[in-house]
Design a protein around this motif. Structure first.
Motif, PDB file in Angstrom:
ATOM      1  N   THR A  75      10.343   4.047   0.005  1.00 40.42           N
ATOM      2  CA  THR A  75       8.921   4.322   0.241  1.00 40.42           C
ATOM      3  C   THR A  75       8.231   4.738  -1.054  1.00 40.42           C
ATOM      4  O   THR A  75       7.123   4.273  -1.367  1.00 40.42           O
ATOM      5  CB  THR A  75       8.769   5.426   1.297  1.00 40.42           C
ATOM      6  N   ILE A  76       8.892   5.591  -1.835  1.00 40.40           N
ATOM      7  CA  ILE A  76       8.331   5.989  -3.131  1.00 40.40           C
ATOM      8  C   ILE A  76       8.238   4.790  -4.065  1.00 40.40           C
ATOM      9  O   ILE A  76       7.242   4.609  -4.783  1.00 40.40           O
ATOM     10  CB  ILE A  76       9.190   7.103  -3.739  1.00 40.40           C
ATOM     11  N   SER A  77       9.266   3.954  -4.058  1.00 36.97           N
ATOM     12  CA  SER A  77       9.246   2.765  -4.918  1.00 36.97           C
ATOM     13  C   SER A  77       8.117   1.816  -4.525  1.00 36.97           C
ATOM     14  O   SER A  77       7.422   1.262  -5.386  1.00 36.97           O
ATOM     15  CB  SER A  77      10.593   2.049  -4.834  1.00 36.97           C
ATOM     16  N   ALA A  78       7.908   1.644  -3.203  1.00 34.97           N
ATOM     17  CA  ALA A  78       6.814   0.779  -2.755  1.00 34.97           C
ATOM     18  C   ALA A  78       5.461   1.353  -3.141  1.00 34.97           C
ATOM     19  O   ALA A  78       4.534   0.617  -3.517  1.00 34.97           O
ATOM     20  CB  ALA A  78       6.899   0.580  -1.237  1.00 34.97           C
ATOM     21  N   ALA A  79       5.329   2.685  -3.071  1.00 38.88           N
ATOM     22  CA  ALA A  79       4.068   3.305  -3.477  1.00 38.88           C
ATOM     23  C   ALA A  79       3.805   3.083  -4.964  1.00 38.88           C
ATOM     24  O   ALA A  79       2.670   2.825  -5.381  1.00 38.88           O
ATOM     25  CB  ALA A  79       4.102   4.798  -3.154  1.00 38.88           C
ATOM     26  N   ARG A  80       4.837   3.178  -5.769  1.00 37.11           N
ATOM     27  CA  ARG A  80       4.665   2.922  -7.205  1.00 37.11           C
ATOM     28  C   ARG A  80       4.297   1.468  -7.457  1.00 37.11           C
ATOM     29  O   ARG A  80       3.456   1.173  -8.321  1.00 37.11           O
ATOM     30  CB  ARG A  80       5.952   3.283  -7.943  1.00 37.11           C
ATOM     31  N   ALA A 109       8.944  -7.533  -1.882  1.00 37.31           N
ATOM     32  CA  ALA A 109      10.401  -7.386  -1.889  1.00 37.31           C
ATOM     33  C   ALA A 109      10.801  -5.935  -1.631  1.00 37.31           C
ATOM     34  O   ALA A 109      11.762  -5.662  -0.883  1.00 37.31           O
ATOM     35  CB  ALA A 109      10.963  -7.871  -3.221  1.00 37.31           C
ATOM     36  N   THR A 110      10.068  -4.993  -2.213  1.00 40.30           N
ATOM     37  CA  THR A 110      10.363  -3.578  -1.976  1.00 40.30           C
ATOM     38  C   THR A 110      10.093  -3.197  -0.526  1.00 40.30           C
ATOM     39  O   THR A 110      10.854  -2.422   0.078  1.00 40.30           O
ATOM     40  CB  THR A 110       9.521  -2.707  -2.915  1.00 40.30           C
TER      41      THR A 110
END
Length: 230
Positions: A27-32, A176-177
């Motif tokens: 979730t953090i990676s998708a937000a970034r 993809a994320t």
């Protein structure tokens, strides 16, 4: 002996720390990724505005040249009409030639009016895009340098500078994320929780006499079946 007081006052504090939570990591990676995509989209919008300004500028230059061309056509048609009238007055020409010359002059004047309207419209569009007052007058620049020969290095450099390509790549990475985020909901999670309590009044008679007590817990969650996530 008081077995349990009727009124007790206690306070509790609980702190939880996720030790393993892959879904939150994704979730953090998708937000970034979304944040990066927003920045790239902003740069792409800027490039589109610059492209629109350049197109409006060259359209205004083209319409200006068209106005000059139509003005020369009007002068030529007026000269042709004067010559036809002189020939008709001298008896060497026909009346139909004068009528044709007058008709042609009216047509080219109408074309000149249309060209001027198109020129003013393109200048107005250029004024809106550049946020300037009035109708700016485009000035032709010097001769542009010859383009570089097309080589793989030139193509790669152009692709790196294209904001739309960067935006599409950022969108693909975000999707993809998000796909990995959907699958991460089936990965077990491990949480650590600490809970402390304090008796402000006398603790119960039967049991420990300590006023402060604490618990440390590990919580393992294993998702077995999630229909909506599937």
């Amino acid at each position: 002996t008081v077995m349990r007081q009727q009124d007790t006052v206690t306070g509790a504090v609980q702190v939880g720390v996720p030790l393993i939570n892959v879904q939150s990591w994704y979730t953090i990676s998708a937000a970034r990724r979304g944040y990066d995509l927003t920045g790239v989209s902003l740069d792409a919008v800027r490039q589109q505005i610059l492209l629109a300004v350049a197109q409006a500028y060259y359209v205004a230059l083209m319409n200006r040249s068209l106005v000059d061309l139509q003005a020369s056509q009007v002068r030529a048609a007026a000269h042709h009409l004067a010559a036809a009238r002189h020939r008709f007055a001298a008896g060497a020409g026909l009346r139909i030639e004068v009528v044709r010359a007058e008709t042609h002059l009216a047509e080219v004047r109408q074309d000149l009016l249309k060209a001027r309207q198109a020129f003013d419209a393109s200048r107005d569009a250029l004024s809106v895009l550049t946020n300037t007052e009035g109708l700016p007058m485009p000035v032709a620049a010097a001769d542009l340098p010859a383009p570089s020969p097309v080589t793989p290095e030139v193509v790669d450099d152009a692709l790196r500078q294209r904001e739309d390509v960067r935006r599409t790549e950022a969108q693909a990475e975000l999707v993809a994320t998000q796909a990995r985020l959907a699958g991460a909901s089936f990965i077990p999670t491990l949480d650590l929780a600490w809970q402390g309590s304090l008796y402000f009044t006398e603790p119960p008679a039967f049991g420990s006499s300590e006023r402060f007590r604490w618990n440390l817990m590990l919580n393992l969650t294993i998702p077995i079946f999630q229909y909506f996530q599937i």
